[in-house]
Design a protein around this motif. Structure first.
Motif, PDB file in Angstrom:
ATOM      1  N   TYR A 469      40.462  72.794  19.535  1.00 17.95           N
ATOM      2  CA  TYR A 469      40.344  71.522  18.819  1.00 17.95           C
ATOM      3  C   TYR A 469      40.886  70.370  19.662  1.00 17.95           C
ATOM      4  O   TYR A 469      40.276  69.294  19.736  1.00 17.95           O
ATOM      5  CB  TYR A 469      41.105  71.624  17.499  1.00 17.95           C
ATOM      6  N   ARG A 470      42.010  70.587  20.329  1.00 15.66           N
ATOM      7  CA  ARG A 470      42.654  69.516  21.079  1.00 15.66           C
ATOM      8  C   ARG A 470      41.883  69.130  22.333  1.00 15.66           C
ATOM      9  O   ARG A 470      42.009  67.995  22.819  1.00 15.66           O
ATOM     10  CB  ARG A 470      44.079  69.939  21.455  1.00 15.66           C
ATOM     11  N   THR A 471      41.087  70.042  22.874  1.00 14.16           N
ATOM     12  CA  THR A 471      40.437  69.795  24.158  1.00 14.16           C
ATOM     13  C   THR A 471      38.927  69.709  24.071  1.00 14.16           C
ATOM     14  O   THR A 471      38.269  69.518  25.092  1.00 14.16           O
ATOM     15  CB  THR A 471      40.817  70.892  25.163  1.00 14.16           C
ATOM     16  N   ALA A 472      38.357  69.864  22.869  1.00 13.67           N
ATOM     17  CA  ALA A 472      36.899  69.818  22.729  1.00 13.67           C
ATOM     18  C   ALA A 472      36.384  68.417  23.042  1.00 13.67           C
ATOM     19  O   ALA A 472      36.979  67.414  22.637  1.00 13.67           O
ATOM     20  CB  ALA A 472      36.490  70.238  21.323  1.00 13.67           C
ATOM     21  N   GLY A 473      35.265  68.359  23.749  1.00  8.85           N
ATOM     22  CA  GLY A 473      34.709  67.061  24.101  1.00  8.85           C
ATOM     23  C   GLY A 473      33.875  66.432  23.008  1.00  8.85           C
ATOM     24  O   GLY A 473      33.710  65.209  22.967  1.00  8.85           O
ATOM     25  N   GLU A 474      33.317  67.234  22.130  1.00  9.95           N
ATOM     26  CA  GLU A 474      32.450  66.720  21.071  1.00  9.95           C
ATOM     27  C   GLU A 474      33.140  66.864  19.723  1.00  9.95           C
ATOM     28  O   GLU A 474      33.739  67.905  19.435  1.00  9.95           O
ATOM     29  CB  GLU A 474      31.126  67.496  21.048  1.00  9.95           C
ATOM     30  N   PRO A 475      33.057  65.832  18.863  1.00  7.01           N
ATOM     31  CA  PRO A 475      33.704  65.902  17.547  1.00  7.01           C
ATOM     32  C   PRO A 475      33.253  67.094  16.716  1.00  7.01           C
ATOM     33  O   PRO A 475      34.067  67.730  16.037  1.00  7.01           O
ATOM     34  CB  PRO A 475      33.307  64.574  16.899  1.00  7.01           C
ATOM     35  N   GLN A 476      31.963  67.435  16.784  1.00  7.00           N
ATOM     36  CA  GLN A 476      31.466  68.567  15.997  1.00  7.00           C
ATOM     37  C   GLN A 476      32.098  69.872  16.471  1.00  7.00           C
ATOM     38  O   GLN A 476      32.489  70.726  15.657  1.00  7.00           O
ATOM     39  CB  GLN A 476      29.949  68.654  16.091  1.00  7.00           C
ATOM     40  N   GLN A 477      32.219  70.026  17.768  1.00  7.90           N
ATOM     41  CA  GLN A 477      32.856  71.225  18.323  1.00  7.90           C
ATOM     42  C   GLN A 477      34.328  71.271  17.923  1.00  7.90           C
ATOM     43  O   GLN A 477      34.856  72.326  17.540  1.00  7.90           O
ATOM     44  CB  GLN A 477      32.723  71.222  19.839  1.00  7.90           C
ATOM     45  N   ALA A 478      35.003  70.123  17.987  1.00  5.31           N
ATOM     46  CA  ALA A 478      36.422  70.076  17.618  1.00  5.31           C
ATOM     47  C   ALA A 478      36.610  70.451  16.153  1.00  5.31           C
ATOM     48  O   ALA A 478      37.510  71.230  15.804  1.00  5.31           O
ATOM     49  CB  ALA A 478      36.978  68.682  17.885  1.00  5.31           C
ATOM     50  N   ARG A 479      35.768  69.909  15.275  1.00  9.64           N
ATOM     51  CA  ARG A 479      35.872  70.221  13.845  1.00  9.64           C
ATOM     52  C   ARG A 479      35.629  71.701  13.591  1.00  9.64           C
ATOM     53  O   ARG A 479      36.276  72.314  12.729  1.00  9.64           O
ATOM     54  CB  ARG A 479      34.885  69.370  13.051  1.00  9.64           C
ATOM     55  N   ARG A 480      34.722  72.300  14.341  1.00 11.54           N
ATOM     56  CA  ARG A 480      34.429  73.727  14.175  1.00 11.54           C
ATOM     57  C   ARG A 480      35.652  74.577  14.502  1.00 11.54           C
ATOM     58  O   ARG A 480      35.989  75.514  13.771  1.00 11.54           O
ATOM     59  CB  ARG A 480      33.260  74.109  15.071  1.00 11.54           C
ATOM     60  N   ALA A 534      50.942  70.226  14.485  1.00  8.61           N
ATOM     61  CA  ALA A 534      50.650  69.253  15.534  1.00  8.61           C
ATOM     62  C   ALA A 534      49.265  68.636  15.351  1.00  8.61           C
ATOM     63  O   ALA A 534      49.067  67.442  15.604  1.00  8.61           O
ATOM     64  CB  ALA A 534      50.763  69.913  16.906  1.00  8.61           C
ATOM     65  N   CYS A 535      48.310  69.433  14.902  1.00 10.13           N
ATOM     66  CA  CYS A 535      46.934  68.956  14.756  1.00 10.13           C
ATOM     67  C   CYS A 535      46.715  68.156  13.478  1.00 10.13           C
ATOM     68  O   CYS A 535      45.836  67.287  13.436  1.00 10.13           O
ATOM     69  CB  CYS A 535      45.967  70.140  14.781  1.00 10.13           C
ATOM     70  N   THR A 536      47.477  68.457  12.435  1.00 10.68           N
ATOM     71  CA  THR A 536      47.223  67.855  11.123  1.00 10.68           C
ATOM     72  C   THR A 536      48.334  66.936  10.642  1.00 10.68           C
ATOM     73  O   THR A 536      48.110  66.105   9.764  1.00 10.68           O
ATOM     74  CB  THR A 536      47.027  68.951  10.066  1.00 10.68           C
TER      75      THR A 536
END
Length: 711
Positions: A469-480, A534-536
């Protein structure tokens, strides 16, 4: 595979067990018992020695020994006549495995699986080994000969044997003796007199003495990823500017990802490599290996090499595609063995590629040639070409028998020689990878999956997903990735939490049987909760981690350090305060990391003290054996000034999450994020160790101060 019904029409007691590994032995003629009071009571009542066999479902040599010996009626009859036979899944009962692995190492100098131990009825060991063939070979005695000798000794020389067992048990007691914080050493001064992060660069210098500067990794064969050691190199490079540590870390991550250790077609790492260049792996895939490697690839990729971040994401995609079970849990492992074209199981059949397989998967000749070159999948004639021949020259003494026959069928690069240090460009295209993956899935039998969800390993997977989540380049990938992490957390609270027992090591069986969680389960779960925090910035995760840390302290802590098991586990002979990293960080290292992070997030010196006590208790061993205690050295870095805490002081948590988005992507190995409610436009406060800076309205100013020591 679930066993061979033809070998024994009447199933034994293991048929009702939840463990896949135990059920794989349920149709053998051996009169197996699971570990428990029924078997132990029979051994005491009948004064019979115990034949203990420990393994796990993805273990190739466990399958070999099962097929060769435990399915053999004559060997089974011998074992049944003389012994009470107990089968243990080492993943289900790590406490039992830990004690008797120590026995095997004490007696033979090595351990591993399958583990074979002969015990008196009161669980004292008198003989141990790993794999035994059905007849003498490989320089090993046959299992029937060993079993006959042990039975005869117990029957004809019981006093002598019990004396011998007592000596082993006493030696084991010394080995398992609880740690304690040592008194100051008279006359000893300097940084090594007590734990200090300033000792890390010199400790890493010692680790690098064993580094392979061409192929990456450490030592000789076989080669394991050693995630804790790699984590220590990352910290030495980031905080202390240790250039050689960074060089070896990046080299090792690249070489592992380019070789056959990494599944070039489907993603995910195999267990270890049998050759120097990571080309031919031992093909089982373990959840914990992949979960621990993902954060390393993600962070080093963010810092230095973007292609390594892609490896982290490919690994997470494999994890979600092939390891996720119903309800959001993650399965323990994929088997090393799978059926070949003739239907007979063999190691790595699912992952091997011959030119004829490439031809079927990639009809386009140009695409096929590019894929073969990218992955070093060579034809019989090409196997003797200059590149492979030169590689084999350099591999002299560093490859097992049969390597030449296996290497051309395992996708993964060898370095181009003689310029061994030069990196090759190019690789498998996404289109070719997809076509090969589809062909493999449609034409080959998949390796068996061990469906059991183990809290500690599952928690490591959740932590890995947060780094996706922290390193994904695309928002859709990060949300997944974040959704999968949150679904995994729901699995913890719904399936791995018991109203009376607290956390569970694995989900309870339908009839209500459950094993309470072990210390490392608590530690890894608390670390996963802190990663979700950390993420939320949702304080529920922080509060959960704090509660579980307190429970672990009450259940497992004594004299500064932690036991793996609690008194409720009824572990054999004794308990161990383990400080040695295995494939995963030691329980004490993981708990020290929990305390370090809670100390920073809660401003609680009590947690700092508890974490330091763990390191102080282990310090004499840490000084002597850096590689074996690498995770404790990482915890020392967190505890002694290596942790930075960035606090967003905003009107809402949503504003804090938005403001800290840039900080979340930093590859800093010990950066904690938190939120405090405040009025106004918002400000940020950075604290490192015990020193805090003035509030800053501009976050970029503070982020610039979090740069690594190594440019």
């Amino acid at each position: 595979m679930e066993g061979n019904p033809a070998a024994a029409p009447r199933p034994n007691r293991l048929v009702h067990e939840a463990s896949l590994y135990l059920r794989q032995h349920a149709h053998q003629p051996v009169d197996w018992y699971p570990w428990g009071e029924e078997a132990l009571e029979r051994a005491r009542r009948e004064d019979r020695p115990i034949f203990l066999s420990v393994g796990y479902s993805a273990c190739h040599w466990c399958h070999v020994m099962a097929h060769e010996s435990f399915e053999d009626p004559a060997i089974a009859e011998l074992l049944n006549r003389h012994f009470v036979c107990i089968k243990v899944d080492r993943e289900e009962r790590p406490d039992v495995d830990q004690v008797y692995q120590a026995v095997c190492q004490l007696l033979t100098g090595q351990g591993g699986w399958p583990l074979t131990v002969f015990l008196t009825p009161d669980l004292q060991p008198f003989y141990a080994g790993t794999y035994f063939p059905p007849a003498p070979r490989y320089g090993r005695p046959g299992l029937p000969q060993v079993a006959e000798a042990c039975a005869k000794a117990y029957r004809e020389r019981p006093d002598e044997l019990r004396h011998h067992a007592g000596q082993i048990t006493r030696a084991l007691g010394e080995l398992l003796r609880p740690l304690s914080i040592p008194p100051p050493e008279p006359g000893r001064a300097g940084e090594e007199a007590e734990p200090a992060a300033g000792s890390i660069p010199r400790a890493v210098d010692r680790v690098l003495q064993q580094a392979d500067g061409l192929a990456g990794g450490f030592g000789r064969l076989p080669k394991f990823p050693q995630a804790s050691t790699l984590e220590l190199l990352l910290r030495a490079a980031w905080r202390f500017g240790h250039a050689r540590a960074m060089t070896q870390l990046a080299l090792t991550l690249r070489r592992m990802a380019q070789g056959g250790l990494f599944d070039q077609v489907g993603g995910g790492f195999h267990r270890y490599s049998v050759d120097r260049w990571w080309k031919v792996p031992h093909f089982e895939k373990m959840l914990y290996d992949n979960a621990l490697l993902v954060p390393l690839y993600a962070r080093v990729g963010q810092w230095r090499s973007p292609e390594l971040t892609a490896v982290a994401h490919q690994t997470l995609d494999w994890m979600l595609r092939e390891m996720q079970v119903e309800g959001g849990g993650f399965a323990a492992s994929l088997d090393a063995d799978s059926p070949g074209e003739d239907g007979r199981p063999g190691e790595g059949y699912y992952y091997r590629w011959r030119p004829v397989d490439l031809e079927a998967a990639l009809p386009d000749r140009e695409q096929r040639v590019e894929a073969a070159q990218a992955l070093d999948i060579l034809s019989g004639d090409e196997a003797a070409d200059a590149r492979l021949a030169l590689a084999l020259e350099q591999l002299a003494g560093d490859a097992p028998p049969g390597w030449l026959e296996e290497a051309p069928t395992v996708p993964g690069r060898l370095p181009r020689l003689p310029e061994a240090g030069e990196e090759r460009t190019g690789g498998l295209t996404p289109e070719a990878r997809s076509a090969m993956a589809n062909h493999r899935a449609a034409r080959r039998a998949r390796p068996g999956r061990d469906e059991k969800v183990l809290l500690g390993w599952h928690a490591l997977a959740i932590s890995a997903l947060t780094w996706g989540y922290r390193t994904a380049g695309e928002p859709q990938q990060a949300r997944r990735y974040l959704k999968a992490a949150l679904d995994g957390w729901d699995f913890v609270t719904e399936r791995l939490t018991h109203p009376a027992l607290g956390l569970l090591h694995a989900p309870a069986t339908p009839d209500g049987r459950a094993v309470p969680a072990f210390c490392d389960d608590y530690a890894f779960a608390a670390l996963a909760a802190l990663d979700l925090f950390a993420c939320t910035l949702d304080r529920r995760y922080l509060e959960w981690a704090e509660r579980r840390a307190e429970e672990a302290f009450r259940q497992f802590h004594e004299d500064g350090a932690y036991f793996l098991s609690g008194t409720h586990h009824a572990s054999p002979i004794g308990r161990s305060q383990d400080v040695w990293d295995q494939a995963t960080p030691s329980p004490n290292a993981a708990m020290a990391a929990v305390h370090a992070r809670l100390a920073a997030l809660l401003d609680d010196p009590r947690h700092l003290e508890r974490g330091r006590h763990v390191v102080e208790a282990a310090w004499p061993l840490m000084r002597q054996h850096v590689s074996g205690t690498a995770a404790l050295w990482c915890a020392l870095d967190r505890l002694d000034g290596g942790t930075s805490t960035l606090t967003a002081m905003t009107a809402s948590v949503a504003a804090a999450r938005e403001g800290l988005a840039g900080a979340l992507r930093l590859p800093h190995p010990s950066l904690e994020l938190r939120w405090e409610a405040a009025q106004g436009d918002g400000a940020y406060v950075l604290c490192t160790g015990t020193r805090c800076e003035r509030p800053e309205a501009n976050l970029k100013t503070l982020l610039a101060r979090l740069r690594p020591a190594l440019a």
